[in-house]
Design a protein around this motif. Sequence first.
Motif, PDB file in Angstrom:
ATOM      1  N   LYS A  85     -68.719 -10.281 -53.481  1.00 59.41           N
ATOM      2  CA  LYS A  85     -69.204  -9.965 -52.142  1.00 59.41           C
ATOM      3  C   LYS A  85     -70.574  -9.295 -52.225  1.00 59.41           C
ATOM      4  CE  LYS A  85     -64.534  -9.468 -50.252  1.00 59.41           C
ATOM      5  NZ  LYS A  85     -63.559  -8.557 -49.610  1.00 59.41           N
ATOM      6  N   PRO A  86     -71.498  -9.658 -51.345  1.00 61.52           N
ATOM      7  CA  PRO A  86     -72.857  -9.103 -51.412  1.00 61.52           C
ATOM      8  C   PRO A  86     -72.912  -7.629 -51.015  1.00 61.52           C
ATOM      9  CG  PRO A  86     -72.620 -10.504 -49.487  1.00 61.52           C
ATOM     10  CD  PRO A  86     -71.362 -10.662 -50.278  1.00 61.52           C
ATOM     11  N   PHE A  87     -73.760  -6.884 -51.713  1.00 58.88           N
ATOM     12  CA  PHE A  87     -73.957  -5.465 -51.396  1.00 58.88           C
ATOM     13  C   PHE A  87     -75.270  -4.996 -52.008  1.00 58.88           C
ATOM     14  CE2 PHE A  87     -72.111  -5.370 -55.602  1.00 58.88           C
ATOM     15  CZ  PHE A  87     -72.756  -4.311 -56.237  1.00 58.88           C
ATOM     16  N   THR A  88     -75.765  -3.881 -51.509  1.00 54.72           N
ATOM     17  CA  THR A  88     -76.848  -3.144 -52.153  1.00 54.72           C
ATOM     18  C   THR A  88     -76.386  -1.706 -52.298  1.00 54.72           C
ATOM     19  OG1 THR A  88     -77.888  -2.707 -50.015  1.00 54.72           O
ATOM     20  CG2 THR A  88     -78.705  -4.600 -51.264  1.00 54.72           C
ATOM     21  N   MET A  89     -76.855  -1.052 -53.348  1.00 57.01           N
ATOM     22  CA  MET A  89     -76.455   0.325 -53.605  1.00 57.01           C
ATOM     23  C   MET A  89     -77.698   1.189 -53.791  1.00 57.01           C
ATOM     24  SD  MET A  89     -74.062   1.801 -56.708  1.00 57.01           S
ATOM     25  CE  MET A  89     -74.164   3.511 -57.234  1.00 57.01           C
ATOM     26  N   ALA A 116     -75.715  -0.612 -67.510  1.00 60.01           N
ATOM     27  CA  ALA A 116     -75.061  -1.591 -68.381  1.00 60.01           C
ATOM     28  C   ALA A 116     -74.272  -2.635 -67.594  1.00 60.01           C
ATOM     29  CB  ALA A 116     -74.127  -0.880 -69.363  1.00 60.01           C
ATOM     30  N   SER A 117     -74.191  -2.461 -66.275  1.00 57.83           N
ATOM     31  CA  SER A 117     -73.397  -3.369 -65.448  1.00 57.83           C
ATOM     32  C   SER A 117     -74.168  -4.653 -65.158  1.00 57.83           C
ATOM     33  CB  SER A 117     -73.039  -2.692 -64.117  1.00 57.83           C
ATOM     34  OG  SER A 117     -74.188  -2.607 -63.271  1.00 57.83           O
ATOM     35  N   SER A 118     -73.456  -5.658 -64.707  1.00 55.94           N
ATOM     36  CA  SER A 118     -74.092  -6.929 -64.351  1.00 55.94           C
ATOM     37  C   SER A 118     -74.591  -6.940 -62.918  1.00 55.94           C
ATOM     38  CB  SER A 118     -73.114  -8.085 -64.580  1.00 55.94           C
ATOM     39  OG  SER A 118     -71.870  -7.829 -63.943  1.00 55.94           O
ATOM     40  N   PHE A 119     -74.474  -5.801 -62.213  1.00 55.67           N
ATOM     41  CA  PHE A 119     -75.008  -5.729 -60.845  1.00 55.67           C
ATOM     42  C   PHE A 119     -76.138  -4.709 -60.739  1.00 55.67           C
ATOM     43  CE2 PHE A 119     -71.295  -2.865 -61.027  1.00 55.67           C
ATOM     44  CZ  PHE A 119     -71.857  -1.662 -60.610  1.00 55.67           C
ATOM     45  N   ASN A 172     -62.957  -6.539 -43.229  1.00 51.15           N
ATOM     46  CA  ASN A 172     -63.723  -7.518 -42.453  1.00 51.15           C
ATOM     47  C   ASN A 172     -65.217  -7.485 -42.749  1.00 51.15           C
ATOM     48  OD1 ASN A 172     -64.110  -5.006 -41.308  1.00 51.15           O
ATOM     49  ND2 ASN A 172     -64.246  -5.784 -39.208  1.00 51.15           N
ATOM     50  N   ALA A 173     -65.628  -6.774 -43.796  1.00 44.88           N
ATOM     51  CA  ALA A 173     -67.051  -6.673 -44.123  1.00 44.88           C
ATOM     52  C   ALA A 173     -67.524  -7.941 -44.841  1.00 44.88           C
ATOM     53  CB  ALA A 173     -67.309  -5.451 -44.990  1.00 44.88           C
ATOM     54  N   ASN A 174     -68.637  -8.485 -44.371  1.00 50.98           N
ATOM     55  CA  ASN A 174     -69.264  -9.623 -45.042  1.00 50.98           C
ATOM     56  C   ASN A 174     -70.328  -9.168 -46.037  1.00 50.98           C
ATOM     57  OD1 ASN A 174     -67.787 -11.434 -43.426  1.00 50.98           O
ATOM     58  ND2 ASN A 174     -69.316 -11.284 -41.788  1.00 50.98           N
ATOM     59  N   GLU A 175     -70.887  -7.982 -45.778  1.00 47.59           N
ATOM     60  CA  GLU A 175     -71.942  -7.429 -46.614  1.00 47.59           C
ATOM     61  C   GLU A 175     -71.887  -5.916 -46.502  1.00 47.59           C
ATOM     62  OE1 GLU A 175     -76.819  -7.825 -47.146  1.00 47.59           O
ATOM     63  OE2 GLU A 175     -75.739  -8.965 -45.606  1.00 47.59           O
ATOM     64  N   SER A 176     -72.283  -5.212 -47.563  1.00 41.71           N
ATOM     65  CA  SER A 176     -72.153  -3.762 -47.575  1.00 41.71           C
ATOM     66  C   SER A 176     -73.418  -3.089 -48.084  1.00 41.71           C
ATOM     67  CB  SER A 176     -70.970  -3.336 -48.461  1.00 41.71           C
ATOM     68  OG  SER A 176     -69.754  -3.917 -48.011  1.00 41.71           O
ATOM     69  N   ILE A 177     -73.703  -1.919 -47.502  1.00 37.91           N
ATOM     70  CA  ILE A 177     -74.743  -1.026 -47.997  1.00 37.91           C
ATOM     71  C   ILE A 177     -74.041   0.223 -48.492  1.00 37.91           C
ATOM     72  CG2 ILE A 177     -76.779   0.347 -47.420  1.00 37.91           C
ATOM     73  CD1 ILE A 177     -77.325  -1.635 -45.136  1.00 37.91           C
TER      74      ILE A 177
END
Length: 314
Positions: free
Chosen positions: A130-134, A152-155, A102-107
């Motif tokens: 899905k939106p997130f920050t790491m 090397a990732s696209s995020f 049920n997460a819409n966004e993640s940290i």
Amino acid sequence: MINVTVIDKVYLTDSICRLRMKATDSTALPLASAGSHIDVHLGNGCIRQYSLCCEHGADYYEIAVLKEENGRGGSTFIHEEINEGDEFQISEPKNLFPLAANANESILIAAGVGVTPILSMAETLHREGKPFTMHYCSKNELQTAYKKRIDASSFVDRVKYHFSEINGRMPLNDAICSARDGLHLYVCGPTSFTDSVIHYASENGWGSSNIHREYFSAAPIENGSEQSFEIEIKSTGDIYTVPADQSILEVLDEEGIFIPVACEQGVCGSCITGLLSGEADHKDVFMTKDEHSIMNKITPCCSRAKSSRLTLDL
């Protein structure tokens, strides 16, 4: 149990090695979701849990292992004795640290080798759009396992590195924003780090259902002031005394009562047993504070009793 063969061993840092493994009989390995771990049965008799960090679509399992000089022998054995071509046994993947549906966004917050499940989560969330920050905390760039893979990732633009050797510990307010519906927090790292993140979030309005954590080790348990107590086995009515210098698990083992166990630190949850009566002195880091307060489960590998007797659902 799955028999696997090591197909690759490399060092990501001077203290973290990466193992890749395939089924010895060449059959396909069971699919694993982000946050999953496996039990690794080592030749020295140790069983240890390691998070999987396989890239999407890989036909192998991948783990990263930090060598703990003052550990209990598992990581040292892997670093010094396990090499390409060696075989051992593992369990099927288990996920006790899943992404919330049920997460819409993640940290996502990782420290050290705790990056393994967090990176898998980041890759899954990105793939699903899905939106997130790491946030990734380590001592310095050379001690940052998987940095090449992340860069090397696209995020990569969603990832922020925190090097303690340069800027000190990560300011928690830099990573953790105000709580809101649909926003979930995931953290994995050393016990003190993980506890500080959870404490900060809890003090700033985050509910426990939106905070997800996984420990890869537990702080040493001080048993110097422990007292003896009794345990009652519900199915038989037998009562045994647990001395101050023994665990519930050790007493049960002496009496021929088998309970599955792996980490023996209260980290993995393998030995969780039903608690029917009595007040437990919870010492595990697997269950949450809310779960501890219910008093219906106990980890006999490390937890004890505050009451004179505990009745176990055995």
